[in-house]
Scaffold this active site. Sequence first.
Site, PDB file in Angstrom:
ATOM      1  N   SER A  42       0.869  -1.188   0.000  1.00  0.00           N
ATOM      2  CA  SER A  42       0.000   0.000   0.000  1.00  0.00           C
ATOM      3  C   SER A  42       0.899   1.229   0.000  1.00  0.00           C
ATOM      4  O   SER A  42       1.000   1.971   0.958  1.00  0.00           O
ATOM      5  CB  SER A  42      -0.938  -0.021   1.213  1.00  0.00           C
ATOM      6  OG  SER A  42      -0.243   0.245   2.395  1.00  0.00           O
ATOM      7  N   HIS A 164      -3.433  -5.941   2.621  1.00  0.00           N
ATOM      8  CA  HIS A 164      -2.543  -6.934   3.243  1.00  0.00           C
ATOM      9  C   HIS A 164      -3.240  -8.231   3.649  1.00  0.00           C
ATOM     10  O   HIS A 164      -2.584  -9.188   4.023  1.00  0.00           O
ATOM     11  CB  HIS A 164      -1.870  -6.364   4.502  1.00  0.00           C
ATOM     12  CG  HIS A 164      -0.931  -5.248   4.214  1.00  0.00           C
ATOM     13  ND1 HIS A 164      -0.407  -4.447   5.202  1.00  0.00           N
ATOM     14  CD2 HIS A 164      -0.416  -4.791   3.054  1.00  0.00           C
ATOM     15  CE1 HIS A 164       0.394  -3.540   4.648  1.00  0.00           C
ATOM     16  NE2 HIS A 164       0.392  -3.725   3.354  1.00  0.00           N
ATOM     17  N   GLU A 173      -4.509  -2.224   9.305  1.00  0.00           N
ATOM     18  CA  GLU A 173      -3.749  -2.775  10.441  1.00  0.00           C
ATOM     19  C   GLU A 173      -4.443  -2.441  11.754  1.00  0.00           C
ATOM     20  O   GLU A 173      -4.804  -1.278  11.987  1.00  0.00           O
ATOM     21  CB  GLU A 173      -2.322  -2.185  10.441  1.00  0.00           C
ATOM     22  CG  GLU A 173      -1.595  -2.478   9.136  1.00  0.00           C
ATOM     23  CD  GLU A 173      -0.239  -1.785   9.004  1.00  0.00           C
ATOM     24  OE1 GLU A 173       0.346  -1.406  10.035  1.00  0.00           O
ATOM     25  OE2 GLU A 173       0.208  -1.629   7.857  1.00  0.00           O
ATOM     26  N   GLU A 214       1.469  -9.246   6.888  1.00  0.00           N
ATOM     27  CA  GLU A 214       2.319  -8.855   8.028  1.00  0.00           C
ATOM     28  C   GLU A 214       2.146  -9.800   9.207  1.00  0.00           C
ATOM     29  O   GLU A 214       2.516  -9.471  10.334  1.00  0.00           O
ATOM     30  CB  GLU A 214       2.028  -7.406   8.419  1.00  0.00           C
ATOM     31  CG  GLU A 214       2.383  -6.456   7.279  1.00  0.00           C
ATOM     32  CD  GLU A 214       2.367  -4.992   7.675  1.00  0.00           C
ATOM     33  OE1 GLU A 214       1.955  -4.678   8.806  1.00  0.00           O
ATOM     34  OE2 GLU A 214       2.778  -4.167   6.849  1.00  0.00           O
ATOM     35  N   ASP A 251      -3.855   1.457  11.653  1.00  0.00           N
ATOM     36  CA  ASP A 251      -3.408   2.076  10.411  1.00  0.00           C
ATOM     37  C   ASP A 251      -4.517   1.785   9.418  1.00  0.00           C
ATOM     38  O   ASP A 251      -4.604   0.664   8.898  1.00  0.00           O
ATOM     39  CB  ASP A 251      -2.080   1.488   9.919  1.00  0.00           C
ATOM     40  CG  ASP A 251      -1.659   2.087   8.566  1.00  0.00           C
ATOM     41  OD1 ASP A 251      -2.384   2.984   8.074  1.00  0.00           O
ATOM     42  OD2 ASP A 251      -0.620   1.667   8.022  1.00  0.00           O
ATOM     43  N   GLU A 294      -3.185   5.934  12.134  1.00  0.00           N
ATOM     44  CA  GLU A 294      -2.280   6.204  11.003  1.00  0.00           C
ATOM     45  C   GLU A 294      -3.068   6.361   9.697  1.00  0.00           C
ATOM     46  O   GLU A 294      -4.006   5.608   9.451  1.00  0.00           O
ATOM     47  CB  GLU A 294      -1.290   5.040  10.898  1.00  0.00           C
ATOM     48  CG  GLU A 294      -0.241   5.220   9.806  1.00  0.00           C
ATOM     49  CD  GLU A 294       0.761   4.058   9.781  1.00  0.00           C
ATOM     50  OE1 GLU A 294       1.057   3.487  10.860  1.00  0.00           O
ATOM     51  OE2 GLU A 294       1.236   3.709   8.693  1.00  0.00           O
ATOM     52  N   ASP A 321       1.879   8.453   7.154  1.00  0.00           N
ATOM     53  CA  ASP A 321       2.704   7.493   6.401  1.00  0.00           C
ATOM     54  C   ASP A 321       2.618   7.862   4.922  1.00  0.00           C
ATOM     55  O   ASP A 321       3.509   8.525   4.393  1.00  0.00           O
ATOM     56  CB  ASP A 321       2.206   6.071   6.673  1.00  0.00           C
ATOM     57  CG  ASP A 321       2.855   5.033   5.772  1.00  0.00           C
ATOM     58  OD1 ASP A 321       3.869   5.342   5.143  1.00  0.00           O
ATOM     59  OD2 ASP A 321       2.349   3.886   5.683  1.00  0.00           O
ATOM     60  N   LYS A 346      10.116   5.044   7.044  1.00  0.00           N
ATOM     61  CA  LYS A 346      10.472   3.861   6.252  1.00  0.00           C
ATOM     62  C   LYS A 346      11.604   4.262   5.315  1.00  0.00           C
ATOM     63  O   LYS A 346      11.380   5.013   4.358  1.00  0.00           O
ATOM     64  CB  LYS A 346       9.276   3.441   5.405  1.00  0.00           C
ATOM     65  CG  LYS A 346       8.055   2.940   6.173  1.00  0.00           C
ATOM     66  CD  LYS A 346       6.860   2.887   5.221  1.00  0.00           C
ATOM     67  CE  LYS A 346       5.697   2.090   5.786  1.00  0.00           C
ATOM     68  NZ  LYS A 346       4.475   2.255   4.938  1.00  0.00           N
ATOM     69  N   HIS A 374       8.846  -1.343   9.339  1.00  0.00           N
ATOM     70  CA  HIS A 374       9.144  -2.326   8.284  1.00  0.00           C
ATOM     71  C   HIS A 374       8.278  -2.006   7.068  1.00  0.00           C
ATOM     72  O   HIS A 374       7.550  -1.011   7.063  1.00  0.00           O
ATOM     73  CB  HIS A 374       8.803  -3.722   8.808  1.00  0.00           C
ATOM     74  CG  HIS A 374       7.318  -3.909   8.991  1.00  0.00           C
ATOM     75  ND1 HIS A 374       6.683  -5.116   9.029  1.00  0.00           N
ATOM     76  CD2 HIS A 374       6.311  -2.977   9.115  1.00  0.00           C
ATOM     77  CE1 HIS A 374       5.379  -4.940   9.161  1.00  0.00           C
ATOM     78  NE2 HIS A 374       5.134  -3.660   9.228  1.00  0.00           N
ATOM     79  N   LYS A 397       7.101  -0.474  14.374  1.00  0.00           N
ATOM     80  CA  LYS A 397       6.054  -1.382  13.919  1.00  0.00           C
ATOM     81  C   LYS A 397       6.659  -2.346  12.920  1.00  0.00           C
ATOM     82  O   LYS A 397       7.171  -1.949  11.887  1.00  0.00           O
ATOM     83  CB  LYS A 397       4.853  -0.570  13.430  1.00  0.00           C
ATOM     84  CG  LYS A 397       4.581  -0.465  12.021  1.00  0.00           C
ATOM     85  CD  LYS A 397       3.242   0.185  11.688  1.00  0.00           C
ATOM     86  CE  LYS A 397       3.223   0.416  10.184  1.00  0.00           C
ATOM     87  NZ  LYS A 397       1.952   0.791   9.642  1.00  0.00           N
TER      88      LYS A 397
HETATM   89  P1  PGA Z   1       3.169  -1.187   3.103  1.00  0.00           P
HETATM   90  O1  PGA Z   1       2.275  -1.097   4.404  1.00  0.00           O
HETATM   91  O2  PGA Z   1       4.527  -1.630   3.496  1.00  0.00           O
HETATM   92  O3  PGA Z   1       2.433  -2.193   2.250  1.00  0.00           O
HETATM   93  O4  PGA Z   1       3.161   0.184   2.486  1.00  0.00           O
HETATM   94  C1  PGA Z   1       2.739  -0.587   5.603  1.00  0.00           C
HETATM   95  C2  PGA Z   1       1.991   0.647   6.015  1.00  0.00           C
HETATM   96  O5  PGA Z   1       1.095   1.127   5.309  1.00  0.00           O
HETATM   97  O6  PGA Z   1       2.300   1.192   7.073  1.00  0.00           O
HETATM   98 ZN    ZN Z   2       0.784   2.882   6.862  1.00  0.00          ZN
END
Ligand code: PGA
Ligand code: ZN
Length: 428
Positions: A42, A164, A173, A214, A251, A294, A321, A346, A374, A397
Amino acid sequence: MSKIKRIWSYEILDSRATPTIECVCLLESGVLGVYSVPSGASTGTHESLELRDKDETRYRGKGVLKAVQNVNEVIGPSLVLSGIDATKQSEIDAKLIEMDGTENKTRLGANSILSVSGAVCKAAAAEQKIGLYEWINKLAIEKGIKAKMHIPTAVFNMINGGLHGAGNLDFQEFFLIPASTKSFSEGLRIGAEIYMVIGQNLARRGAIHSVGDEGGYAPNLFTNADALEIMVEAIGQANYQVGRDVFLGLDVASNTFYSDGVYTIRDKSAPLNEDSLISYYKELNNIYHMAILEDPLYEDAWEGWKKLKSILGSQVSIVGDDLLVTNIKRLEKAIQNDSCNAVLVKPNQVGTISETLDVIKKSYDANWKVMVSHRSGETNDSFIADFAVGVGSHYVKFGAPARGERISKYNRLAAIEKELLYKNESSK
Ligand code: PGA
Ligand code: ZN
């Protein structure tokens, strides 16, 4: 200190059977640093470019041979030729940025660039015979970050939806967050125990409970709020208390259920406009007292973020994010606009270790919370755990407390926790 003797890279697989790039940095001393790059599903539109071959005859277009070639033929030889020492992380990263020369690393690819940045970083730590987290702490301090090494609070992703999960939830999430007063190993135990109970309960209800990308369960439920309810129930059954031992968070990754100005979620019979979605978050927060929320709104809904922050920001960490994509310019805009109060970090969204540190510094300076993360597509590389300790982030996370590529990071934190403790005791 040691110069870089050779850099090479190759394709490996991530946790979704998708190719990614692993890079090796060999120093003249013989020391090696090996680092592999994770990959999102995503992803935010504004992230730096993840270079993929788009050759449909290999890995359905997902190969990374061009990125590998960029490391082996362009980046590696150029760094070796420069005679640079591996400990000069910020100079090396500046060279990588210059070699690429584009705003979003579209020439060489952020995946090829980060693979080198990370491998160099690991080699430099090994060369100095210090822990990777200690080396990262030194780099952070060099950047002006007043970072104290510590183990961050884990944010466990217990239930996976959105892009996911194979289940039917819209929110991506569902977080379980041990109280920050708990030690990391206590928090890990709490997370694992509650994870087990959630699994049993979902199985008993007949909700499909395969796991998502995840490692969290991916059930079919009536609404997204039902998943929060299931977590609350499991927390009680595991003999813990919400608001004392653990907290909840989300999230929602709202980009994935946003279209043409409205948000469509299974909790409501009709699509919601921005104001109605904000009201729904308020409602959920009144019931579940969320610690973290998030990506509540679409990645370019700047005004909406500001409004939401003014309503929930005093109670909840509002994390950007997809909004921020570890990009300093978007972060600056968000600080100015008062869009949120926490950043998701990230490294592969931006492409170098140094730029990632810049984002962390700016976030700390603004008094924001920092959550190091991650990606949903991971390898067993635990670099990100050392990174989080080194920069002293508030949260990490790394997904559910299950599946090897998630556990390699949580277990690394468990190891560092003891290392810090015993080293500290021995130096007294
Ligand atoms: P992604 O998801 O690694 O698939 O982008 C993680 C997130 O959205 O925090
Ligand atoms: Zn996110």
